[in-house]
Design a protein around this motif. Structure first.
Motif, mmCIF file in Angstrom:
data_model
loop_
_atom_site.group_PDB
_atom_site.id
_atom_site.type_symbol
_atom_site.label_atom_id
_atom_site.label_comp_id
_atom_site.label_asym_id
_atom_site.label_seq_id
_atom_site.Cartn_x
_atom_site.Cartn_y
_atom_site.Cartn_z
ATOM 1 N N UNK A 44 -16.910 -2.674 -18.342
ATOM 2 C CA UNK A 44 -17.072 -1.337 -17.757
ATOM 3 C C UNK A 44 -16.044 -1.092 -16.657
ATOM 4 N N UNK A 65 -1.201 4.304 -1.458
ATOM 5 C CA UNK A 65 -2.465 4.244 -0.719
ATOM 6 C C UNK A 65 -2.280 4.579 0.754
ATOM 7 N N UNK A 76 -7.491 -5.833 -15.065
ATOM 8 C CA UNK A 76 -7.670 -4.398 -14.820
ATOM 9 C C UNK A 76 -6.328 -3.749 -14.485
ATOM 10 N N UNK A 120 0.828 -1.218 0.000
ATOM 11 C CA UNK A 120 0.000 0.000 0.000
ATOM 12 C C UNK A 120 0.856 1.259 0.000
ATOM 13 N N UNK A 150 -1.732 -2.336 -9.561
ATOM 14 C CA UNK A 150 -1.987 -2.970 -8.267
ATOM 15 C C UNK A 150 -3.163 -3.932 -8.324
ATOM 16 N N UNK A 194 -11.651 -5.467 -5.185
ATOM 17 C CA UNK A 194 -12.299 -4.151 -5.208
ATOM 18 C C UNK A 194 -12.791 -3.829 -6.608
ATOM 19 N N UNK A 195 -13.891 -4.488 -6.952
ATOM 20 C CA UNK A 195 -14.499 -4.265 -8.264
ATOM 21 C C UNK A 195 -15.869 -3.646 -8.058
ATOM 22 N N UNK A 196 -16.385 -3.007 -9.091
ATOM 23 C CA UNK A 196 -17.742 -2.480 -9.026
ATOM 24 C C UNK A 196 -18.710 -3.594 -9.377
ATOM 25 N N UNK A 197 -19.409 -4.092 -8.357
ATOM 26 C CA UNK A 197 -20.233 -5.286 -8.530
ATOM 27 C C UNK A 197 -21.398 -5.105 -9.479
ATOM 28 N N UNK A 198 -21.911 -3.883 -9.590
ATOM 29 C CA UNK A 198 -23.067 -3.665 -10.460
ATOM 30 C C UNK A 198 -22.663 -3.405 -11.908
ATOM 31 N N UNK A 199 -21.383 -3.179 -12.138
ATOM 32 C CA UNK A 199 -20.935 -2.899 -13.503
ATOM 33 C C UNK A 199 -20.435 -4.184 -14.161
ATOM 34 N N UNK A 200 -20.333 -4.139 -15.491
ATOM 35 C CA UNK A 200 -19.849 -5.317 -16.201
ATOM 36 C C UNK A 200 -18.322 -5.373 -16.148
ATOM 37 N N UNK A 203 -13.340 2.088 -16.943
ATOM 38 C CA UNK A 203 -13.123 3.157 -15.956
ATOM 39 C C UNK A 203 -11.636 3.215 -15.591
ATOM 40 N N UNK A 204 -11.033 2.055 -15.428
ATOM 41 C CA UNK A 204 -9.611 2.026 -15.077
ATOM 42 C C UNK A 204 -8.772 2.690 -16.179
#
Ligand SMILES: Nc1ncnc2c1ncn2[C@@H]1O[C@H](COP(=O)(O)OP(=O)(O)OP(=O)(O)O)[C@@H](O)[C@H]1O
Ligand SMILES: [Mg+2]
Lengths: 244, 278
Positions: free
Chosen positions: B90, B59, B142, B54, B75, B81-87, B94-95
């Protein structure tokens, strides 16, 4: 700029995936207030020469845009404490300001959607209100102030439980006392003076003027604009506090 | 892969210390990682591995000391730590934007990486619907989006079945093969032994040993004899097979299970950390 787009686009994608659910949740409390205080009181209750419902609707827009703008804090908390995606933003080569602007834009978008829901409801009921650019400009400023405050509070708290405390201590009282449900004019001066100071009072007064074709006082607009910039500054400062 | 000492450093750490109140999560750590190297940080729970990663990825702030990464870092954190509602796509998009990739390049990079990590068929699935192994691979894809020069992997195979672990190991090796420096943390000794060019043993925030797996093992010997009997387990170490075999014959008695085997990294870890136990 890319940082802003990334953060804002993420909020938009989340909004898209939950669009109908979110719209429903935006509608619930305004509908309850409209039924309870608007229709329940009847058309005979007047405020000035307006019916109470006509008086109430701009107040509800002020309240909803505040709540939904500030509500971005819940999204950020989920992102920070539960999903941990906030670390992606912290590690990325983007400026704190573009992060803040992306989240504020996310909050403002939700606030505008929530306001649209109320405006649609009032258009259906056929009231004599108008919603022009001055009206939407004020919604935008009000939402910006509270979205930026939402970002700030989300950065400063250390855990999710603190958030409910802030909302209950600051936002809920403002929602009731910021000239949303009754005219501040009716209060005795000692009670009126402090309430005139809170940002929501300016928003509800301005929105009420705009919705009934009367000129919005420049003072209200300037105060909201200055507060938006100050709140964004505060949010910008707060981002670094979230690091351990 | 052998790294000559003249290769430039990808990671430099000097006197790095991190305090949480009175607890020293890291205590005056110093080491460097060469470009192109796969460096494993091995240590028990709470040793300070995550804290170190970190700090290197910005971080967490160090209390004092130097932590420097030469080039872009990527990292894969310990916790998903992913966005669960996104595909899947997606999440990668964003990354890419966060790392200032030009929009047209993002699409082709996503396709390339999803094929590379063997999850192309899940591009349009939301993260919520993926298995744990797939989520891990999305995390790796990612982190590779912006083509980092140094990749940090914090316990990349925790909680995965042996097949998926092997898949991820082979993916990690391929990434290194393309010239990426990798710093990996793990408490699976065999993971470090199999993958790493160099291993640092971290315990209570300090580095107990740092060397190639081969040299660490050589400190114990080459052959080991395990004796299991009613008294428990005892292991003896020997410099060569002959002496080990000879000792085995001497020890052979009724009711004892005796095994002759090569020294593993686990022997070295047990030997080295045992001495420092507080
Ligand atoms: N934010 C924090 N606040 C206080 N203490 C912390 C914090 N983060 C880590 N620590 C402490 O620092 C020490 C090192 O933790 P760290 O997470 O780096 O260990 P680790 O080697 O990654 O362990 P694990 O294998 O369990 O992931 C631990 O004692 C931990 O309790
Ligand atoms: Mg860890």
């Amino acid at each position: 700029m890319n940082g802003f787009i990334a953060v804002y686009l993420r909020e938009l994608l989340i909004l898209k995936h939950r669009f109908w659910r979110m719209l429903m949740s935006f509608a619930v409390s305004p509908v309850l207030y409209l039924v309870a205080f608007g229709l329940g009181m009847g058309k005979n209750v007047k405020v000035g020469h307006q019916s109470y419902v006509e008086f109430l609707i701009p107040g509800l827009v002020a309240m909803s845009s505040m709540m939904q703008g500030f509500g971005i804090n819940v999204e950020i908390n989920v992102t920070r404490f539960y999903l941990k995606v906030f670390e992606e933003f912290q590690a990325a080569p983007i400026s704190n300001l573009s992060y803040v602007c992306g989240e504020v834009a996310g909050g403002v978008t939700r606030a505008i959607l929530a306001s649209c829901v109320i405006v649609c409801l009032s258009l259906v009921t056929g009231l004599g209100l108008t919603f022009g650019p001055d009206f939407w400009g004020l919604v935008f400023l009000n939402a910006t102030v509270f979205a930026a405050l939402g970002v700030t509070s989300a950065m400063l708290i250390k855990n999710h439980a603190d958030q409910a405390l802030i909302t209950n201590l600051v936002i809920t009282p403002m929602a009731f006392l910021g000239g949303t449900f009754f005219p501040l004019k009716n209060l005795p001066p000692w009670a009126r003076a402090p309430l005139e100071l809170i940002p929501l009072s300016h928003a509800s007064r301005g929105l009420r003027m705009a919705a009934s074709h009367r000129p919005v006082s420049p003072e209200d607009c300037i105060i909201l604009a200055v507060l938006s910039i100050a709140a964004i500054g505060l949010a910008w400062w707060s981002v670094d506090r979230a690091k351990d | 892969m052998n790294q000559s000492d003249s290769t430039p450093f990808a990671v430099t750490i000097q006197n790095l210390t991190k305090k949480y109140g009175s607890l020293k999560a890291l205590d005056k750590i110093t080491f460097s990682v060469h470009k192109g190297e796969l460096f494993a940080l091995l240590g028990p729970n709470g040793a300070g591995k995550t804290t170190l990663v970190r700090i290197l990825t910005g971080l967490t702030r160090p209390s004092f000391g130097i932590a420097q990464v030469n080039g872009q870092a990527g990292l894969v954190p310990q916790a998903l730590n992913l966005d669960y509602d996104l595909t899947v796509s997606e999440n990668l998009l964003i990354h890419g934007l966060l790392y200032h990739m030009p929009y047209p390049a993002i699409g082709s990079r996503i396709r390339e990486l999803l094929a590379y990590t063997e999850i192309a068929h899940k591009a349009r699935a939301t993260i919520r619907t993926l298995s744990g192994g797939m989520k891990r691979r999305v995390m790796i894809a990612r982190a590779l989006m912006h083509d980092p020069e140094v990749l940090f992997l914090d316990e990349p195979t925790v909680g995965l079945d042996p097949h998926i672990r092997r898949k991820i190991w082979s993916l990690i090796k391929r990434v290194q093969g393309q010239g990426t420096t990798i710093l990996l943390t793990t408490h699976y000794i065999e993971e470090a032994e199999l993958l790493a060019d160099k291993v640092a043993l971290l315990d209570h925030g300090t580095i107990v040993a740092l060397d190639t797996p081969r040299n660490l093992k050589a400190r114990m010997g080459t052959y080991a004899v395990d004796i299991v009997d009613d008294n428990g387990l005892a292991t003896n170490y020997f410099p060569d097979k002959e002496s080990a075999r000879k000792a085995m014959l001497d020890m052979g008695e009724q009711g004892r299970a005796i095994t002759l085997r090569q020294v593993t990294l686990e022997d070295a870890v047990v030997g080295l950390t045992g001495r420092t136990e507080k």
